[in-house]
Design a protein around this motif. Structure first.
Motif, PDB file in Angstrom:
ATOM      1  N   PHE A  92      33.638  45.959  46.140  1.00  0.00           N
ATOM      2  CA  PHE A  92      33.849  44.519  45.969  1.00  0.00           C
ATOM      3  C   PHE A  92      32.543  43.760  46.185  1.00  0.00           C
ATOM      4  CE2 PHE A  92      38.083  46.077  46.761  1.00  0.00           C
ATOM      5  CZ  PHE A  92      38.893  45.268  45.996  1.00  0.00           C
ATOM      6  N   ARG A  93      31.801  44.167  47.232  1.00  0.00           N
ATOM      7  CA  ARG A  93      30.543  43.470  47.553  1.00  0.00           C
ATOM      8  C   ARG A  93      29.545  43.612  46.414  1.00  0.00           C
ATOM      9  NH1 ARG A  93      31.389  46.042  52.589  1.00  0.00           N
ATOM     10  NH2 ARG A  93      32.480  44.564  53.947  1.00  0.00           N
ATOM     11  N   ILE A  94      29.458  44.821  45.865  1.00  0.00           N
ATOM     12  CA  ILE A  94      28.466  45.052  44.803  1.00  0.00           C
ATOM     13  C   ILE A  94      28.809  44.193  43.582  1.00  0.00           C
ATOM     14  CG2 ILE A  94      27.530  46.757  43.199  1.00  0.00           C
ATOM     15  CD1 ILE A  94      27.978  48.863  45.441  1.00  0.00           C
ATOM     16  N   PHE A  95      30.080  44.208  43.173  1.00  0.00           N
ATOM     17  CA  PHE A  95      30.441  43.410  41.992  1.00  0.00           C
ATOM     18  C   PHE A  95      30.270  41.913  42.269  1.00  0.00           C
ATOM     19  CE2 PHE A  95      32.705  47.252  40.303  1.00  0.00           C
ATOM     20  CZ  PHE A  95      32.008  47.319  39.097  1.00  0.00           C
ATOM     21  N   ASP A  96      30.596  41.479  43.484  1.00  0.00           N
ATOM     22  CA  ASP A  96      30.353  40.075  43.843  1.00  0.00           C
ATOM     23  C   ASP A  96      28.889  39.714  43.588  1.00  0.00           C
ATOM     24  OD1 ASP A  96      32.933  39.525  44.586  1.00  0.00           O
ATOM     25  OD2 ASP A  96      32.569  39.504  46.748  1.00  0.00           O
ATOM     26  N   ARG A  97      27.991  40.600  44.001  1.00  0.00           N
ATOM     27  CA  ARG A  97      26.549  40.328  43.809  1.00  0.00           C
ATOM     28  C   ARG A  97      26.202  40.173  42.338  1.00  0.00           C
ATOM     29  NH1 ARG A  97      25.472  44.310  47.854  1.00  0.00           N
ATOM     30  NH2 ARG A  97      24.777  45.823  46.300  1.00  0.00           N
ATOM     31  N   HIS A  98      26.968  40.873  41.490  1.00  0.00           N
ATOM     32  CA  HIS A  98      26.702  40.782  40.046  1.00  0.00           C
ATOM     33  C   HIS A  98      27.521  39.667  39.380  1.00  0.00           C
ATOM     34  CE1 HIS A  98      24.076  44.299  39.494  1.00  0.00           C
ATOM     35  NE2 HIS A  98      24.742  44.828  40.507  1.00  0.00           N
ATOM     36  N   GLY A  99      28.240  38.874  40.178  1.00  0.00           N
ATOM     37  CA  GLY A  99      29.022  37.771  39.618  1.00  0.00           C
ATOM     38  C   GLY A  99      30.262  38.224  38.876  1.00  0.00           C
ATOM     39  N   ILE A 100      30.753  39.401  39.236  1.00  0.00           N
ATOM     40  CA  ILE A 100      31.946  39.949  38.568  1.00  0.00           C
ATOM     41  C   ILE A 100      33.064  40.037  39.603  1.00  0.00           C
ATOM     42  CG2 ILE A 100      32.902  42.016  37.441  1.00  0.00           C
ATOM     43  CD1 ILE A 100      29.983  42.608  36.511  1.00  0.00           C
ATOM     44  N   TYR A 101      34.255  39.545  39.249  1.00  0.00           N
ATOM     45  CA  TYR A 101      35.358  39.545  40.214  1.00  0.00           C
ATOM     46  C   TYR A 101      36.197  40.799  40.055  1.00  0.00           C
ATOM     47  CZ  TYR A 101      38.840  37.829  43.455  1.00  0.00           C
ATOM     48  OH  TYR A 101      39.664  37.682  44.550  1.00  0.00           O
ATOM     49  N   LEU A 102      36.238  41.594  41.125  1.00  0.00           N
ATOM     50  CA  LEU A 102      37.059  42.808  41.138  1.00  0.00           C
ATOM     51  C   LEU A 102      38.377  42.488  41.820  1.00  0.00           C
ATOM     52  CD1 LEU A 102      36.972  45.977  40.630  1.00  0.00           C
ATOM     53  CD2 LEU A 102      36.241  46.166  43.021  1.00  0.00           C
ATOM     54  N   GLN A 103      39.479  42.893  41.193  1.00  0.00           N
ATOM     55  CA  GLN A 103      40.802  42.718  41.822  1.00  0.00           C
ATOM     56  C   GLN A 103      41.540  44.034  41.782  1.00  0.00           C
ATOM     57  OE1 GLN A 103      43.027  38.971  41.341  1.00  0.00           O
ATOM     58  NE2 GLN A 103      44.851  40.150  40.810  1.00  0.00           N
ATOM     59  N   THR A 104      42.360  44.258  42.799  1.00  0.00           N
ATOM     60  CA  THR A 104      43.125  45.499  42.829  1.00  0.00           C
ATOM     61  C   THR A 104      44.595  45.193  43.085  1.00  0.00           C
ATOM     62  OG1 THR A 104      43.178  47.744  43.737  1.00  0.00           O
ATOM     63  CG2 THR A 104      42.654  45.967  45.278  1.00  0.00           C
ATOM     64  N   GLY A 105      45.343  46.200  43.436  1.00  0.00           N
ATOM     65  CA  GLY A 105      46.783  46.053  43.633  1.00  0.00           C
ATOM     66  C   GLY A 105      47.334  47.416  43.981  1.00  0.00           C
ATOM     67  N   TRP A 106      48.569  47.628  43.629  1.00  0.00           N
ATOM     68  CA  TRP A 106      49.150  48.937  43.908  1.00  0.00           C
ATOM     69  C   TRP A 106      50.280  49.210  42.935  1.00  0.00           C
ATOM     70  CZ3 TRP A 106      54.083  50.534  45.054  1.00  0.00           C
ATOM     71  CH2 TRP A 106      54.212  51.890  45.408  1.00  0.00           C
ATOM     72  N   GLY A 107      50.434  50.465  42.630  1.00  0.00           N
ATOM     73  CA  GLY A 107      51.545  50.882  41.792  1.00  0.00           C
ATOM     74  C   GLY A 107      51.465  52.368  41.543  1.00  0.00           C
ATOM     75  N   MET A 108      52.467  52.884  40.883  1.00  0.00           N
ATOM     76  CA  MET A 108      52.516  54.301  40.550  1.00  0.00           C
ATOM     77  C   MET A 108      53.406  54.447  39.321  1.00  0.00           C
ATOM     78  SD  MET A 108      54.769  55.189  43.979  1.00  0.00           S
ATOM     79  CE  MET A 108      54.616  56.955  43.881  1.00  0.00           C
ATOM     80  N   THR A 109      53.398  55.616  38.724  1.00  0.00           N
ATOM     81  CA  THR A 109      54.238  55.849  37.540  1.00  0.00           C
ATOM     82  C   THR A 109      55.663  55.355  37.802  1.00  0.00           C
ATOM     83  OG1 THR A 109      52.888  57.767  37.015  1.00  0.00           O
ATOM     84  CG2 THR A 109      55.037  57.625  35.936  1.00  0.00           C
ATOM     85  N   GLU A 110      56.131  55.573  39.011  1.00  0.00           N
ATOM     86  CA  GLU A 110      57.503  55.216  39.368  1.00  0.00           C
ATOM     87  C   GLU A 110      57.734  53.709  39.421  1.00  0.00           C
ATOM     88  OE1 GLU A 110      55.612  57.499  40.650  1.00  0.00           O
ATOM     89  OE2 GLU A 110      56.713  59.282  41.282  1.00  0.00           O
ATOM     90  N   THR A 111      56.641  52.908  39.426  1.00  0.00           N
ATOM     91  CA  THR A 111      56.798  51.445  39.476  1.00  0.00           C
ATOM     92  C   THR A 111      56.215  50.779  38.224  1.00  0.00           C
ATOM     93  OG1 THR A 111      54.729  51.101  40.702  1.00  0.00           O
ATOM     94  CG2 THR A 111      56.718  51.455  42.012  1.00  0.00           C
ATOM     95  N   SER A 112      56.059  51.519  37.173  1.00  0.00           N
ATOM     96  CA  SER A 112      55.811  51.033  35.779  1.00  0.00           C
ATOM     97  C   SER A 112      54.407  50.650  35.334  1.00  0.00           C
ATOM     98  CB  SER A 112      56.745  49.848  35.466  1.00  0.00           C
ATOM     99  OG  SER A 112      58.090  50.268  35.541  1.00  0.00           O
TER     100      SER A 112
END
Lengths: 548, 548
Positions: free
Chosen positions: B321-341
């Motif tokens: 996250f820190r590295i992409f912030d430095r490059h002005g790019i917003y990284l976002q994540t989340g969670w899921g699996m095959t079982e949750t589509s």
């Protein structure tokens, strides 16, 4: 044959069913989730000029669960209708969720209707209980002369011996858990009545499913663009088509909720927008006309950047878009009606439209836009045969989708609202452009047929609105022995401005062929409105049309 | 009693039903609408390095309707499974809609699996027809040794006498109309198999309803924020959990679609992002690790403003996250699996978090976020008893909602995936903060128990990733006679960088108590991966754990 192939062939002959859970869509899950993950988000209510009250989503969730518990103890059965006669404030929002949480159906009543109209609607819906704002008790007492719901709950102080005080009721009941488990998402959750400009108002019953699917459609970036960073300001009455579903969509998105209470002035609207850093405000063009007058007065406000105004209920004139553009405020519109929950379309532009000249772009922005996902539009002739999307063919706008009604409440039988092949007959006349944008050109009953040629009252109203001093304009048909019908214009001036009938006529003569220019123009301080704040063309036709 | 009151009392005793239309959610309506109102929107496919092909939504819609017509004429019955063995490109997208348009079920196959694994999956799903990319024919010939679907359709040139050419097939068939009319939205529309790091892969069957509700959840501003102005770049394979549903969500929102084809390099990814003005790119952390190396090389790109990267499949380290912030790019994540589509949560921050210090904010952004609407999370102990949301209690993450599976395909019986009270057992260990943010701390099978104390492999991997020269890190449990288990670290250096086991050990000694520091650190050029590009800890444990 390999073992794998034998198994493949065997399984290929076996039908597959989904492995997904049966998980019904339930309106109460919106606040159940919001209470947990957006607990500190705020609901700000203006109760009177300068008087504000704030509660958190967690507090609203608890209050809604107390209300559910209280209604159940009052004998409100699942499926019973609980009416509200309330302004836009946090207590009304609590009722929006607390009534469904006990399994009952929310029925919002419009305090701008007459006591007799309200009694008719309460009788038609079969309301069991009513919740009334203290300052609407005088109106309620007149309604009570006609109907007697089992209980009257008063938000505030009451003068009635049998009334129940909202605050006492909530204090006396522990919050129940939110309903969970198996459930039919087609269960009724809310009833709204059409405004009834023709005939009696008719009831439309929304389901948990329809409310939620519309909310999903409206929080999308091209619609209301609602997020946990949005601050919503709902000037649209909560007693009118569920305030366009914002009380549901905002809590789903975790947006802050700001509610204006009763009788808010344009200056107060701008004060609140500035103080609360509102990102999106919802209202009808009449409201925005007042806001424009305030903005163009000698007062000034520190408005938030990227403020967006959503306008619905009637078409804003192209001129209104230009004025707000000049003030750095983005106005967006769309289309809908009580029968469509109400948001069926929104007017977002595509990247390709960025190259349009300003005139064409504003014209497109003032159109009725593109359908939300899973909403279908068509235009049809008198036999419900679809017409071409060519931008010129005019037909009745017809609509279908998961949050569109197929009929109205009727006793003993529902009243059909659709064509034989299942499309809602909207009564609006529209063209559809080849790229799918809908443009309403009139109401079926508002078209003017002069000497066998059609004149669009909506077009002419927009042209009149280009005049700097015009606040509102209505064009109606009046009977004429020679031509069948002739257009007549009714115009109101902006506050403090001067406007003459001659100015309007000269302006129209410059834009229209001679036969289309109204023979008669009336300048009035205010134009007649319906109970929901729309131009009351029915009344205008009765007043001016029949007097000719 | 007044007439109104008599009617009210009578109607109050009558149950109310919804007046809303029965309008099923149907995946094919996404492209039906997109073809009409976003006709000119583009689908750009990279077919090979430097080779691109563009088609419009209108062209994709027509092709999908031709495919539906062709499949029907090949005898593909409603409910039959049609498999795809294809990369990410427009033809695969056409198959995503054309297969459902003939009533069949889309089954995407992962070309990174072994021929034997693919044969197992095809047999288990009972696939009727398969569509194969030309360059995957060598793999397909090996699969064909085990299974024989009725027809093989080749996208490109084929060497098989019985194969059908995709281009010929579409040319020979007129487009059918999109299916409309009554329909059960719980009808299967797609099947995906779990990656099977433990045991055989298991099939999950998505319905029209589940796909659409997830798409509504993901286009929202706080999730993927998809609009008609978005340009999506889907590096997530379309053969893996439907590329997180983006092929459905993007077309619903009218977003441009950019697809990378096979084996795209990090430099090419950045070339495409620049050329196509991508607004959001979807991929796993391994992809972003490569992109970081390219960004920090001596090359440079004219990247679009407000570029967002969605990372899933595994947790990105806080450092990423820190590295992409430095490059002005917003990284976002989340969670899921095959079982949750798979998208169950997304990690958006609330306005309140803007005041956090950077360290805490990055930590929150690197968590697994908040549930999408109508998704429920809980953490539970071994008896599936819920644990507190206190940020410290650790339990299995359990999940439920309309796009969560309740079981897996099984012959003759489905294989349960849920607790007795209906929650999906994810196998992930998590804490939930009081504000509802989920933080995965481990996989159940990845926790290390040393001398009776738990060590989190995920925590330790994130700490190792803070070292500048580290590309990837895995911490696994190896058996130990004295302590039961001990942690072991496997680390790969970034391209061209130097990294020693001693550097890793010194870094860990500064951060952990002595007993938690791994006794053994291996530096490898590349860490073992599964067919879906995830760290293959099963293989690592087999290789290093058992060798101790």
């Amino acid at each position: 044959m390999s073992d794998f192939e034998a198994q493949r062939a065997r399984n290929a002959a076996t039908p597959t069913v989904t492995t997904m859970m049966e998980a019904p869509l339930r309106v109460t899950d919106i606040l159940r989730r919001a209470e947990a993950i957006f607990a500190d988000q705020r609901i700000v209510s203006r109760l009177a000029p300068g008087v504000f009250e704030t509660m958190s989503f967690a507090e609203a969730g608890r209050a809604a669960r107390c209300l559910a518990s209280a209604l159940t103890s009052l004998g409100v059965a699942p499926g019973a209708r609980v009416a509200t006669l309330m302004w836009n404030h946090g207590t009304h929002l609590v009722a929006y969720y607390g009534i469904p949480a006990c399994g009952a159906v929310l029925h919002t009543l419009n305090p701008r209707l007459s006591p007799e109209e309200l009694a008719y609607i309460i009788a038609d819906a079969g309301d069991d209980v009513v919740i009334v704002d203290e300052d609407l008790l005088p109106l309620w007492r007149e309604v009570e002369a006609h109907v007697s719901p089992r209980h009257v709950i008063v938000n505030g102080k009451s003068d009635g011996a049998d009334d129940i005080a909202w605050a006492d009721l909530l204090e006396q009941h522990e919050p129940v858990d939110w309903p969970q488990g198996p459930f039919d998402e087609n269960t009724p959750v809310a009833i709204c009545y059409t405004s009834g400009t023709t005939g009696r108002p008719k009831g439309v019953v929304y389901s948990h499913r329809s409310i939620i699917l519309q909310a999903f459609g409206t929080i999308a970036p091209d619609s209301f663009n609602l997020s946990a960073r949005s601050v919503t300001f709902t000037l649209t009455p909560m007693f009118h088509v569920n305030a366009w579903g914002v009380p549901f969509a905002a809590l789903m998105a975790g947006s802050a909720v700001v509610l204006p209470g009763p009788r808010v002035s344009a200056d107060e609207i701008l004060d609140i927008i500035s103080a609360e850093r509102v990102s999106i405000a919802f209202g009808v063009p009449t409201i925005w006309t007042g806001v424009i007058e305030a903005l163009e007065s000698d007062k000034s406000w520190d408005l938030p950047e990227n403020l967006m105004l959503m306008s619905g209920g009637a078409a804003p004139s192209p001129e209104m878009f230009r004025i707000f553009d000049r003030h750095g405020i983005y106005l967006q519109t769309g289309w809908g009606m009580t029968e469509t929950s109400p948001i069926a379309s929104q007017t977002w532009l595509l990247p390709a439209h960025d190259k349009m000249d300003e005139h064409a772009r504003i014209k497109l922005r003032a159109s009725n836009g593109l359908p939300l996902p899973f909403i279908d539009f068509r235009i049809a002739d008198e036999d419900s045969q679809p017409l071409a999307w060519d931008g010129t063919s005019r037909g009745e706008l017809q609509c279908r989708g998961p949050w569109v009604t197929q009929d109205y409440i009727g006793h003993p039988h529902p009243i059909p609202a659709t064509t034989p092949d299942g499309w809602l007959k909207t009564g609006d006349v529209a063209v559809i452009r080849p790229d799918g944008y809908v443009q309403l050109v009139d109401r079926l009953k508002d078209l003017i047929k002069s000497g066998g040629e059609w004149i669009s009252s909506v077009d002419m109203e927009n042209v009149i609105a280009e005049l700097a001093n015009v606040a509102e304009a209505a064009v109606i048909a009046i009977p004429d022995d020679k031509w069948g019908e002739r257009p007549m214009a009714l115009v109101s001036p902006r506050a403090g401005a001067t406007l003459t009938a001659e100015q309007v006529t000269l302006h129209l003569q410059a834009r229209y062929p001679k036969w289309m220019v109204p023979d008669r123009v009336e300048v009035l301080d205010d134009l007649p409105k319906t109970g929901t704040g729309k131009l009351n063309k029915l009344l205008m036709r009765q007043t001016w049309g029949l007097a000719t």
